[in-house]
Design a protein around this motif. Structure first.
Motif, PDB file in Angstrom:
ATOM      1  N   THR A  44       0.927  -1.374  -0.080  1.00 43.85           N
ATOM      2  CA  THR A  44       0.047  -0.050   0.103  1.00 43.85           C
ATOM      3  C   THR A  44       1.034   1.250   0.047  1.00 43.85           C
ATOM      4  O   THR A  44       0.270   2.495  -0.226  1.00 43.85           O
ATOM      5  N   SER A  46       2.045   2.664   2.465  1.00 39.88           N
ATOM      6  CA  SER A  46       1.674   3.481   3.653  1.00 39.88           C
ATOM      7  C   SER A  46       1.487   2.510   4.862  1.00 39.88           C
ATOM      8  O   SER A  46       1.709   1.217   4.686  1.00 39.88           O
ATOM      9  N   LEU A  47       1.305   3.161   6.063  1.00 40.03           N
ATOM     10  CA  LEU A  47       1.322   2.147   7.207  1.00 40.03           C
ATOM     11  C   LEU A  47       0.057   1.960   7.202  1.00 40.03           C
ATOM     12  O   LEU A  47      -0.978   2.461   6.704  1.00 40.03           O
ATOM     13  N   PHE A  49      -2.069   1.588   9.413  1.00 35.58           N
ATOM     14  CA  PHE A  49      -2.925   2.205  10.342  1.00 35.58           C
ATOM     15  C   PHE A  49      -2.337   3.839  10.452  1.00 35.58           C
ATOM     16  O   PHE A  49      -1.359   3.977   9.873  1.00 35.58           O
ATOM     17  N   GLU A  50      -3.190   4.699  10.994  1.00 38.74           N
ATOM     18  CA  GLU A  50      -2.882   6.166  11.239  1.00 38.74           C
ATOM     19  C   GLU A  50      -2.197   6.549  12.346  1.00 38.74           C
ATOM     20  O   GLU A  50      -3.193   6.438  13.254  1.00 38.74           O
ATOM     21  N   PRO A  51      -1.055   6.751  12.576  1.00 36.66           N
ATOM     22  CA  PRO A  51      -0.463   7.247  13.428  1.00 36.66           C
ATOM     23  C   PRO A  51      -1.153   8.417  14.066  1.00 36.66           C
ATOM     24  O   PRO A  51      -1.425   9.480  13.503  1.00 36.66           O
ATOM     25  N   LYS A  52      -1.459   8.371  15.266  1.00 33.49           N
ATOM     26  CA  LYS A  52      -1.921   9.733  16.099  1.00 33.49           C
ATOM     27  C   LYS A  52      -1.600   9.702  17.418  1.00 33.49           C
ATOM     28  O   LYS A  52      -1.132   8.781  18.205  1.00 33.49           O
TER      29      LYS A  52
END
Length: 84
Positions: A44, A46-47, A49-52
């Motif tokens: 993808t 990308s990671l 998951f979305e780092p937050k």
């Protein structure tokens, strides 16, 4: 695929144990899960998951299991804080 590269990481012992237990409950081992994650990153670009940053809401929710301490008045609260 030839599995000839080794990755060493340092992590929290409890985190590793909890993740290993969870993964085993769904039929995976830690190595397979890490390889799946790496493959997903590559596929993808990308990671997965979305780092937050932690939110105030998450900080509050993380304290929900702590015992409730009844405080009758300001003096009782002051004593509680002084004893902490």
């Amino acid at each position: 695929m030839d599995m000839n590269a080794r990755i060493q990481i340092r992590t929290n012992k409890e985190l590793k144990e909890e993740a290993t237990e969870l993964l085993e409950s769904i039929g995976l081992d830690l190595t397979t899960a890490i390889n799946m994650t790496l493959k997903q990153i590559v596929n993808t670009r990308s990671l997965p998951f979305e780092p937050k940053a932690p939110t105030f809401e998450n900080a509050v929710l993380s304290t929900m299991d702590e015992p409730v301490i009844a405080v009758k008045d300001d003096d009782a609260f002051a004593r509680l804080i002084a004893d902490a």
